[in-house]
Structure formats: C-alpha cells, structure tokens
Motif scaffolding. Structure first.
Motif, PDB file in Angstrom:
ATOM      1  N   SER A  29       0.797  -1.144  -0.155  1.00  0.00           N
ATOM      2  CA  SER A  29       0.179   0.016  -0.082  1.00  0.00           C
ATOM      3  C   SER A  29       1.072   1.342   0.035  1.00  0.00           C
ATOM      4  N   SER A  30       1.996   1.392   0.472  1.00  0.00           N
ATOM      5  CA  SER A  30       2.888   2.385   0.798  1.00  0.00           C
ATOM      6  C   SER A  30       3.391   2.493  -0.515  1.00  0.00           C
ATOM      7  N   TRP A  31       3.956   1.668  -1.391  1.00  0.00           N
ATOM      8  CA  TRP A  31       4.555   1.673  -2.718  1.00  0.00           C
ATOM      9  C   TRP A  31       3.369   2.134  -3.758  1.00  0.00           C
ATOM     10  N   ASN A  32       2.184   1.595  -3.351  1.00  0.00           N
ATOM     11  CA  ASN A  32       1.094   2.350  -4.259  1.00  0.00           C
ATOM     12  C   ASN A  32       0.910   3.828  -4.040  1.00  0.00           C
ATOM     13  N   ASP A  33       1.088   4.315  -2.689  1.00  0.00           N
ATOM     14  CA  ASP A  33       1.026   5.657  -2.544  1.00  0.00           C
ATOM     15  C   ASP A  33       2.268   6.328  -3.223  1.00  0.00           C
ATOM     16  N   ILE A  34       3.450   5.755  -3.145  1.00  0.00           N
ATOM     17  CA  ILE A  34       4.751   6.465  -3.770  1.00  0.00           C
ATOM     18  C   ILE A  34       4.321   6.712  -5.160  1.00  0.00           C
ATOM     19  N   LYS A  35       4.080   5.444  -5.928  1.00  0.00           N
ATOM     20  CA  LYS A  35       3.642   5.655  -7.317  1.00  0.00           C
ATOM     21  C   LYS A  35       2.746   6.584  -7.823  1.00  0.00           C
ATOM     22  N   GLU A  36       1.616   6.738  -6.855  1.00  0.00           N
ATOM     23  CA  GLU A  36       0.526   7.404  -7.187  1.00  0.00           C
ATOM     24  C   GLU A  36       1.249   8.929  -7.098  1.00  0.00           C
ATOM     25  N   PHE A  37       2.140   9.364  -5.994  1.00  0.00           N
ATOM     26  CA  PHE A  37       2.666  10.614  -5.726  1.00  0.00           C
ATOM     27  C   PHE A  37       3.842  10.833  -7.135  1.00  0.00           C
ATOM     28  N   LEU A  38       4.604   9.812  -7.387  1.00  0.00           N
ATOM     29  CA  LEU A  38       5.526   9.994  -8.572  1.00  0.00           C
ATOM     30  C   LEU A  38       4.833  10.305  -9.911  1.00  0.00           C
ATOM     31  N   ASP A  39       3.703   9.782  -9.866  1.00  0.00           N
ATOM     32  CA  ASP A  39       2.849  10.106 -11.155  1.00  0.00           C
ATOM     33  C   ASP A  39       3.332   9.700 -12.580  1.00  0.00           C
ATOM     34  N   GLY A  40       4.048   8.479 -12.458  1.00  0.00           N
ATOM     35  CA  GLY A  40       4.701   8.099 -13.792  1.00  0.00           C
ATOM     36  C   GLY A  40       6.322   8.495 -13.738  1.00  0.00           C
ATOM     37  N   LYS A  41       6.673   9.266 -12.832  1.00  0.00           N
ATOM     38  CA  LYS A  41       8.186   9.769 -12.994  1.00  0.00           C
ATOM     39  C   LYS A  41       9.000   8.369 -12.660  1.00  0.00           C
ATOM     40  N   LYS A  42      10.117   8.418 -13.421  1.00  0.00           N
ATOM     41  CA  LYS A  42      10.912   7.277 -13.023  1.00  0.00           C
ATOM     42  C   LYS A  42      12.199   7.995 -12.493  1.00  0.00           C
ATOM     43  N   MET A  43      12.882   6.998 -11.378  1.00  0.00           N
ATOM     44  CA  MET A  43      14.012   7.697 -10.678  1.00  0.00           C
ATOM     45  C   MET A  43      15.229   7.142 -11.599  1.00  0.00           C
ATOM     46  N   ASP A  44      16.191   8.152 -11.129  1.00  0.00           N
ATOM     47  CA  ASP A  44      17.603   7.720 -11.612  1.00  0.00           C
ATOM     48  C   ASP A  44      18.315   7.245 -10.571  1.00  0.00           C
ATOM     49  N   LEU A  45      17.689   7.265  -9.223  1.00  0.00           N
ATOM     50  CA  LEU A  45      18.601   6.911  -7.859  1.00  0.00           C
ATOM     51  C   LEU A  45      17.419   6.324  -6.893  1.00  0.00           C
ATOM     52  N   ILE A  46      17.534   5.483  -6.293  1.00  0.00           N
ATOM     53  CA  ILE A  46      16.620   5.156  -5.007  1.00  0.00           C
ATOM     54  C   ILE A  46      17.743   4.747  -4.086  1.00  0.00           C
ATOM     55  N   LEU A  47      17.599   5.537  -2.664  1.00  0.00           N
ATOM     56  CA  LEU A  47      18.599   5.562  -1.652  1.00  0.00           C
ATOM     57  C   LEU A  47      17.823   5.150  -0.498  1.00  0.00           C
ATOM     58  N   SER A  48      18.157   4.219   0.508  1.00  0.00           N
ATOM     59  CA  SER A  48      17.630   3.856   1.359  1.00  0.00           C
ATOM     60  C   SER A  48      18.555   3.780   2.629  1.00  0.00           C
ATOM     61  N   ASP A  49      18.281   4.483   3.711  1.00  0.00           N
ATOM     62  CA  ASP A  49      18.858   4.299   5.146  1.00  0.00           C
ATOM     63  C   ASP A  49      18.036   3.960   6.115  1.00  0.00           C
ATOM     64  N   ALA A  50      16.856   3.272   5.515  1.00  0.00           N
ATOM     65  CA  ALA A  50      15.817   2.629   6.368  1.00  0.00           C
ATOM     66  C   ALA A  50      16.561   1.642   7.263  1.00  0.00           C
ATOM     67  N   MET A  51      15.832   1.484   8.302  1.00  0.00           N
ATOM     68  CA  MET A  51      16.175   0.492   9.376  1.00  0.00           C
ATOM     69  C   MET A  51      15.098   0.252  10.419  1.00  0.00           C
ATOM     70  N   SER A  52      14.507  -0.830  10.633  1.00  0.00           N
ATOM     71  CA  SER A  52      13.311  -1.001  11.735  1.00  0.00           C
ATOM     72  C   SER A  52      14.066  -0.971  12.935  1.00  0.00           C
ATOM     73  N   HIS A  53      13.366  -0.911  14.075  1.00  0.00           N
ATOM     74  CA  HIS A  53      13.998  -0.827  15.713  1.00  0.00           C
ATOM     75  C   HIS A  53      14.766  -1.926  15.887  1.00  0.00           C
ATOM     76  N   THR A  54      16.000  -1.548  16.199  1.00  0.00           N
ATOM     77  CA  THR A  54      16.766  -2.798  16.636  1.00  0.00           C
ATOM     78  C   THR A  54      16.503  -3.390  18.038  1.00  0.00           C
ATOM     79  N   THR A  55      16.833  -4.595  17.891  1.00  0.00           N
ATOM     80  CA  THR A  55      16.435  -5.455  19.220  1.00  0.00           C
ATOM     81  C   THR A  55      17.477  -5.742  19.805  1.00  0.00           C
ATOM     82  N   GLY A  56      18.812  -5.777  19.267  1.00  0.00           N
ATOM     83  CA  GLY A  56      20.090  -6.114  19.958  1.00  0.00           C
ATOM     84  C   GLY A  56      20.521  -7.509  19.742  1.00  0.00           C
ATOM     85  N   GLN A  57      19.407  -8.143  18.937  1.00  0.00           N
ATOM     86  CA  GLN A  57      19.886  -9.750  18.765  1.00  0.00           C
ATOM     87  C   GLN A  57      20.007  -9.531  17.298  1.00  0.00           C
TER      88      GLN A  57
END
Length: 195
Positions: free
Chosen positions: A88-116
């Motif tokens: 659903s979030s990617w559907n929102d992203i695609k709707e926002f981009l409205d057909g635009k194609k990206m040159d670069l996708i960057l991700s520094d995303a990380m879920s909350h760490t557990t220490g394990q």
C-alpha cells in the motif's frame, strides 16, 4: 559517545547537517559517484534528514523523501509517510510520482533494533528486499539503488536474488559507520532492461 562518533557528530553540527549520517552518503558518493547523474531521486528512511541535506546541496530536479514518521509535503523535497515493506505504501509512492522514473533510489531505512543480530539482520533484509522488488518498478533503465543492511547469513542470498537485474553491484562500509556495527551499504548499479 566514542571519539570517532564525536568527530562526525561535531562535523555534522558545524556543517549544518541534521545528522552525522550525512558523512556516510558523502563518503560513498566520493567513492562510487552515485549522485553525479541522479536528477530524480527517491530517498527512503529519510528521517532525521542528514541525507536529505546532502541531496538538496546537489540541487536535484526532483526528490521524494519517504519515512514511516514523515509528514506529507508538496514542497520540494517532497515527502510522504510510508512503510516500504507494505504494498500500500508503494502504491502511494507510485501515485505521488505520477509516472516519473527515478535515476536513484537510496535507503538508510532500518527497523527498531532488538540487539539480537539475527533478528535485526533478517528485518533489514526484509526491508531491502521490499525496496528492490517494488523500487525497480519506479526506477529508470540504467538507474541505481543503494540500501543499508545489517550484514549476515542472508546477505549473499539477497545479493544473488537481485544482482542479475543490474550491470554491477558493490558492498561498502563508510568510515562514518560505527566500527562495531554490522551495517553495510549495498549498491546495485545500472538497471538492465528485462522487458
């Protein structure tokens, strides 16, 4: 706080960057030049904004920032709230981009760490997998993707799953990363035309 972390924290504060992570992106770009021809950029896991600061210095034509805690903004850099492990979030992203194609996708995303490590590694692989699976739909032919991952037992499997879609792939760990952290950055360069 360790001495090296103090150095990057203080440098970021003096330079006006919102986080020390800015220097990770700067160092990676110096080595791989991933920003040099990136005019349309999708940044995932954009909070607190260190990478966004660096990206805006490069004056891209278009920058969309996505974060699980972001507030929607229709002013550049554009931003929307989203969990990139959900279709659903990617559907929102695609709707926002409205057909635009990206040159670069960057991700520094990380879920909350557990220490394990095994759990944190698996969670990071899940995020990276979602970004590659969905992100290639909004990436132009020849475009690049860079994701953060905690290196572990599934890293090679992840690399093998996606490297065939790109001309080249790299693994790097910038000096601004904590030495004790297993975090790495994986670059997939030059999306191939698989149509």
């Amino acid at each position: 706080m360790r001495k090296r972390e103090d150095i990057y924290y203080n440098r970021a504060k003096k330079a006006g960057y919102r986080s020390r992570a800015a220097y990770k992106l700067i160092e990676i770009d110096r080595k791989f030049e991933i920003l040099s021809r990136a005019h349309y950029i999708l940044e995932i896991g954009s909070s607190p904004g260190g990478w966004t600061d660096v990206l805006m210095e490069r004056t891209p034509e278009y920058l969309l920032c996505v974060d699980i805690s972001a507030k929607k903004s229709d002013v550049m850099p554009y931003s929307i709230r989203g969990d990139v492990t959900r279709e659903s979030s990617w559907n929102d992203i695609k709707e926002f981009l409205d057909g635009k194609k990206m040159d670069l996708i960057l991700s520094d995303a990380m879920s909350h760490t557990t220490g394990q490590h095994s759990l944190d590694h698996a969670s990071s692989v899940n995020i990276c997998t979602s970004i590659l699976e969905y992100g290639m739909e909004v990436l132009r032919i020849g475009g690049n993707v860079m994701v953060k991952q905690f290196q572990g037992e599934y890293t090679n499997e992840f690399m093998n799953q996606f490297k065939g879609f790109f001309r080249r792939n790299y693994i790097t760990k910038p000096g601004a990363s904590r030495s004790e952290s297993s975090e790495i950055y994986i670059i997939f360069a030059g999306l191939l035309d698989h149509t």
